[in-house]
Design a protein around this motif. Sequence first.
Motif, PDB file in Angstrom:
ATOM      1  N   SER A 421       0.845  -1.190   0.000  1.00  0.00           N
ATOM      2  CA  SER A 421       0.000   0.000   0.000  1.00  0.00           C
ATOM      3  C   SER A 421       0.877   1.235   0.000  1.00  0.00           C
ATOM      4  CB  SER A 421      -0.902   0.013   1.240  1.00  0.00           C
ATOM      5  OG  SER A 421      -1.650   1.220   1.297  1.00  0.00           O
ATOM      6  N   ASN A 422       0.382   2.299  -0.645  1.00  0.00           N
ATOM      7  CA  ASN A 422       1.076   3.587  -0.617  1.00  0.00           C
ATOM      8  C   ASN A 422       0.620   4.464   0.546  1.00  0.00           C
ATOM      9  OD1 ASN A 422       2.769   3.543  -3.130  1.00  0.00           O
ATOM     10  ND2 ASN A 422       0.772   3.178  -4.069  1.00  0.00           N
ATOM     11  N   LEU A 423      -0.349   3.984   1.330  1.00  0.00           N
ATOM     12  CA  LEU A 423      -0.792   4.719   2.510  1.00  0.00           C
ATOM     13  C   LEU A 423       0.263   4.650   3.606  1.00  0.00           C
ATOM     14  CD1 LEU A 423      -4.502   3.517   2.853  1.00  0.00           C
ATOM     15  CD2 LEU A 423      -3.741   5.776   2.106  1.00  0.00           C
ATOM     16  N   THR A 424       0.456   5.757   4.328  1.00  0.00           N
ATOM     17  CA  THR A 424       1.340   5.734   5.490  1.00  0.00           C
ATOM     18  C   THR A 424       0.764   4.810   6.543  1.00  0.00           C
ATOM     19  OG1 THR A 424       1.962   8.025   5.039  1.00  0.00           O
ATOM     20  CG2 THR A 424       2.481   7.157   7.233  1.00  0.00           C
ATOM     21  N   ASN A 425      -0.539   4.927   6.753  1.00  0.00           N
ATOM     22  CA  ASN A 425      -1.288   4.053   7.660  1.00  0.00           C
ATOM     23  C   ASN A 425      -2.772   4.238   7.357  1.00  0.00           C
ATOM     24  OD1 ASN A 425      -2.100   6.488   9.133  1.00  0.00           O
ATOM     25  ND2 ASN A 425      -0.027   6.426   9.995  1.00  0.00           N
ATOM     26  N   THR A 426      -3.612   3.412   7.952  1.00  0.00           N
ATOM     27  CA  THR A 426      -5.047   3.511   7.667  1.00  0.00           C
ATOM     28  C   THR A 426      -5.659   4.777   8.247  1.00  0.00           C
ATOM     29  OG1 THR A 426      -5.469   2.100   9.591  1.00  0.00           O
ATOM     30  CG2 THR A 426      -5.404   1.042   7.430  1.00  0.00           C
ATOM     31  N   ALA A 427      -5.028   5.351   9.280  1.00  0.00           N
ATOM     32  CA  ALA A 427      -5.532   6.613   9.848  1.00  0.00           C
ATOM     33  C   ALA A 427      -5.482   7.731   8.813  1.00  0.00           C
ATOM     34  CB  ALA A 427      -4.740   6.991  11.093  1.00  0.00           C
ATOM     35  N   SER A 428      -4.483   7.697   7.927  1.00  0.00           N
ATOM     36  CA  SER A 428      -4.383   8.734   6.887  1.00  0.00           C
ATOM     37  C   SER A 428      -5.539   8.619   5.900  1.00  0.00           C
ATOM     38  CB  SER A 428      -3.043   8.625   6.163  1.00  0.00           C
ATOM     39  OG  SER A 428      -2.895   7.366   5.534  1.00  0.00           O
ATOM     40  N   PHE A 429      -6.030   7.414   5.672  1.00  0.00           N
ATOM     41  CA  PHE A 429      -7.211   7.228   4.819  1.00  0.00           C
ATOM     42  C   PHE A 429      -8.445   7.827   5.481  1.00  0.00           C
ATOM     43  CE2 PHE A 429     -10.966   4.457   4.138  1.00  0.00           C
ATOM     44  CZ  PHE A 429     -11.223   4.761   2.804  1.00  0.00           C
ATOM     45  N   THR A 430      -8.635   7.558   6.761  1.00  0.00           N
ATOM     46  CA  THR A 430      -9.802   8.066   7.491  1.00  0.00           C
ATOM     47  C   THR A 430      -9.813   9.589   7.522  1.00  0.00           C
ATOM     48  OG1 THR A 430      -9.754   6.087   8.880  1.00  0.00           O
ATOM     49  CG2 THR A 430     -11.055   7.951   9.675  1.00  0.00           C
ATOM     50  N   ALA A 431      -8.633  10.177   7.641  1.00  0.00           N
ATOM     51  CA  ALA A 431      -8.528  11.634   7.749  1.00  0.00           C
ATOM     52  C   ALA A 431      -8.714  12.352   6.420  1.00  0.00           C
ATOM     53  CB  ALA A 431      -7.170  12.000   8.339  1.00  0.00           C
ATOM     54  N   ALA A 432      -8.675  11.621   5.296  1.00  0.00           N
ATOM     55  CA  ALA A 432      -8.677  12.260   3.982  1.00  0.00           C
ATOM     56  C   ALA A 432     -10.036  12.770   3.549  1.00  0.00           C
ATOM     57  CB  ALA A 432      -8.138  11.273   2.943  1.00  0.00           C
ATOM     58  N   LEU A 433     -11.110  12.090   3.942  1.00  0.00           N
ATOM     59  CA  LEU A 433     -12.443  12.488   3.490  1.00  0.00           C
ATOM     60  C   LEU A 433     -12.827  13.891   3.958  1.00  0.00           C
ATOM     61  CD1 LEU A 433     -15.081  11.861   2.033  1.00  0.00           C
ATOM     62  CD2 LEU A 433     -15.869  10.660   4.081  1.00  0.00           C
ATOM     63  N   PRO A 434     -12.670  14.238   5.236  1.00  0.00           N
ATOM     64  CA  PRO A 434     -12.999  15.608   5.652  1.00  0.00           C
ATOM     65  C   PRO A 434     -12.167  16.663   4.915  1.00  0.00           C
ATOM     66  CG  PRO A 434     -12.751  14.181   7.565  1.00  0.00           C
ATOM     67  CD  PRO A 434     -12.283  13.398   6.386  1.00  0.00           C
ATOM     68  N   VAL A 435     -10.936  16.331   4.560  1.00  0.00           N
ATOM     69  CA  VAL A 435     -10.087  17.273   3.818  1.00  0.00           C
ATOM     70  C   VAL A 435     -10.663  17.520   2.425  1.00  0.00           C
ATOM     71  CG1 VAL A 435      -7.796  17.629   2.814  1.00  0.00           C
ATOM     72  CG2 VAL A 435      -8.012  16.627   5.098  1.00  0.00           C
ATOM     73  N   LEU A 436     -11.129  16.467   1.775  1.00  0.00           N
ATOM     74  CA  LEU A 436     -11.750  16.620   0.466  1.00  0.00           C
ATOM     75  C   LEU A 436     -12.993  17.500   0.541  1.00  0.00           C
ATOM     76  CD1 LEU A 436     -11.677  13.139  -1.333  1.00  0.00           C
ATOM     77  CD2 LEU A 436     -10.720  15.288  -2.159  1.00  0.00           C
ATOM     78  N   LYS A 437     -13.811  17.256   1.537  1.00  0.00           N
ATOM     79  CA  LYS A 437     -15.041  18.040   1.673  1.00  0.00           C
ATOM     80  C   LYS A 437     -14.733  19.510   1.952  1.00  0.00           C
ATOM     81  CE  LYS A 437     -18.028  14.238   3.204  1.00  0.00           C
ATOM     82  NZ  LYS A 437     -18.897  13.699   4.282  1.00  0.00           N
ATOM     83  N   GLN A 438     -13.739  19.759   2.756  1.00  0.00           N
ATOM     84  CA  GLN A 438     -13.366  21.142   3.055  1.00  0.00           C
ATOM     85  C   GLN A 438     -12.774  21.829   1.833  1.00  0.00           C
ATOM     86  OE1 GLN A 438     -14.154  22.896   5.787  1.00  0.00           O
ATOM     87  NE2 GLN A 438     -13.298  24.650   4.680  1.00  0.00           N
ATOM     88  N   HIS A 439     -12.121  21.050   0.988  1.00  0.00           N
ATOM     89  CA  HIS A 439     -11.572  21.606  -0.256  1.00  0.00           C
ATOM     90  C   HIS A 439     -12.681  22.205  -1.111  1.00  0.00           C
ATOM     91  CE1 HIS A 439      -9.009  21.998  -3.802  1.00  0.00           C
ATOM     92  NE2 HIS A 439      -9.967  21.397  -4.506  1.00  0.00           N
ATOM     93  N   VAL A 440     -13.801  21.523  -1.198  1.00  0.00           N
ATOM     94  CA  VAL A 440     -14.931  22.028  -1.988  1.00  0.00           C
ATOM     95  C   VAL A 440     -15.440  23.339  -1.399  1.00  0.00           C
ATOM     96  CG1 VAL A 440     -17.267  21.550  -2.797  1.00  0.00           C
ATOM     97  CG2 VAL A 440     -15.573  19.710  -2.712  1.00  0.00           C
ATOM     98  N   VAL A 441     -15.569  23.395  -0.081  1.00  0.00           N
ATOM     99  CA  VAL A 441     -16.018  24.628   0.585  1.00  0.00           C
ATOM    100  C   VAL A 441     -15.069  25.772   0.253  1.00  0.00           C
ATOM    101  CG1 VAL A 441     -16.404  25.752   2.810  1.00  0.00           C
ATOM    102  CG2 VAL A 441     -17.153  23.383   2.467  1.00  0.00           C
ATOM    103  N   GLY A 442     -13.771  25.490   0.331  1.00  0.00           N
ATOM    104  CA  GLY A 442     -12.785  26.523   0.037  1.00  0.00           C
ATOM    105  C   GLY A 442     -12.835  27.004  -1.390  1.00  0.00           C
TER     106      GLY A 442
END
Length: 452
Positions: A421-442
Amino acid sequence: MNPSKILLMSAAIWLLAACVKNAETITPTSTNPDWTTESHSNDADPDYNVVFPQDKVNTLEIIMTKQTWQEIKTDMISVKGADFGAGGNQGGGPGGVNSTTEPKYVSVTMKFNNKTWNNVGFRLKGNSSLSSIWRSGIYKLPFRMQFDEFEDKYPEIKDQRFYGFKEVSMSPAFKDNSLIREKVTADIFRMAGIPAAQTSFYKVYINFGDGLKYCGVYTMIEAIEDNMLKAQFGEEKGNLYKPESTFQSFSQAQFEKKNNEDTADWSDIQAVITTLNASTRTSNPTQWRENLEKVFNMDHFIKWLAVNSTLVNWDTYGGMAHNHYLYNHSTKKLMWIPWDNNEALTSQTRVQLSLAGVANSWPLINYVANDPIYYVKYKAYVKDFNDNVFTTNKMNELFDKATNLITPYVNGTEKEEKPYSNLTNTASFTAALPVLKQHVVGRNQAVASFLK
């Protein structure tokens, strides 16, 4: 007539009918017992529902021998200048990250839905992404499969297809902790009226010669030169190019033909570049626009530019001279097709939303920014996309659906783990969705500010 003869004749007719029906679905010359017209032959229409489902995650198995894996490693030392897991410098030059030489195809076995495809062409793909993953010793590598690549060596697979598809590309979501950017960005383009390749999620298992290893969730992407043109443009006879050009001047080497290779005719793209850079742009803008629109679909390009700049996709024209195709439509002229979207929907940008500061080295964007007619159209497309497609509600729904589909196969019943896997860990996957959603707001806020 004797009743027994009637029975025999009926049985013979029934058997003949069964054989005829079977002949419609089974290719008798194939040595593969799984070979059917629908799944393996070139006589069936592409089955998008099977290969690119939007409501589930398919499973693929790729089987190669130790010898084949060693063959790949030997080739990659030549192409990228490093053995698998070597780490170190990723610079350009011969055999480096910027090498234009593609890795070679090797023969593998592919399994899908309890069916087998033999002697499938498999090769690694990509430039900087491939170099980085390869040197890091990560087995979740980007690759392509061409199903009839080895038909000359193995005649029994002549015109072999994967439910109507000749070739597919597999993206490992490099630099994307969400694992969904490649998938949803293509969806967003089509939602905005920009044709883009179909995509779908796949769980991938690869046997590198030591048993199947789970290599996590990939995005399968249809090849533009395969069925996409017919499916979304309604035709496929025009020239299809995969450029590596800034469009400042014409170089045949920068416009790789993906079809019609035997016809030495690049006059359509030559006309675009000549007209685009003509002096009439400043001396007679009306005439310049009229001439340009005779050979290039500027309206479509401006819409793509508006969508691309709003959602933010830096790894394409304006930042890089690649990651797009051009198709010469019989009536709509040369049209822009987006490609390779794994680094879209991020904060990194090369082209400002206002198009301010775009260098002369990117004339297609620079000239839109400096032409009052085209710039007004660009702003209108930005507004339309932001108001009607790139809304928080629509994007949240799209992101949630994609994330929910793959979560069980990332950190649920099956987990992505290094070195697969290219993920650092599974926590980085969980944290990515809110970042995507905030990107749209921005970006919504950025558009509001831009359009004031």
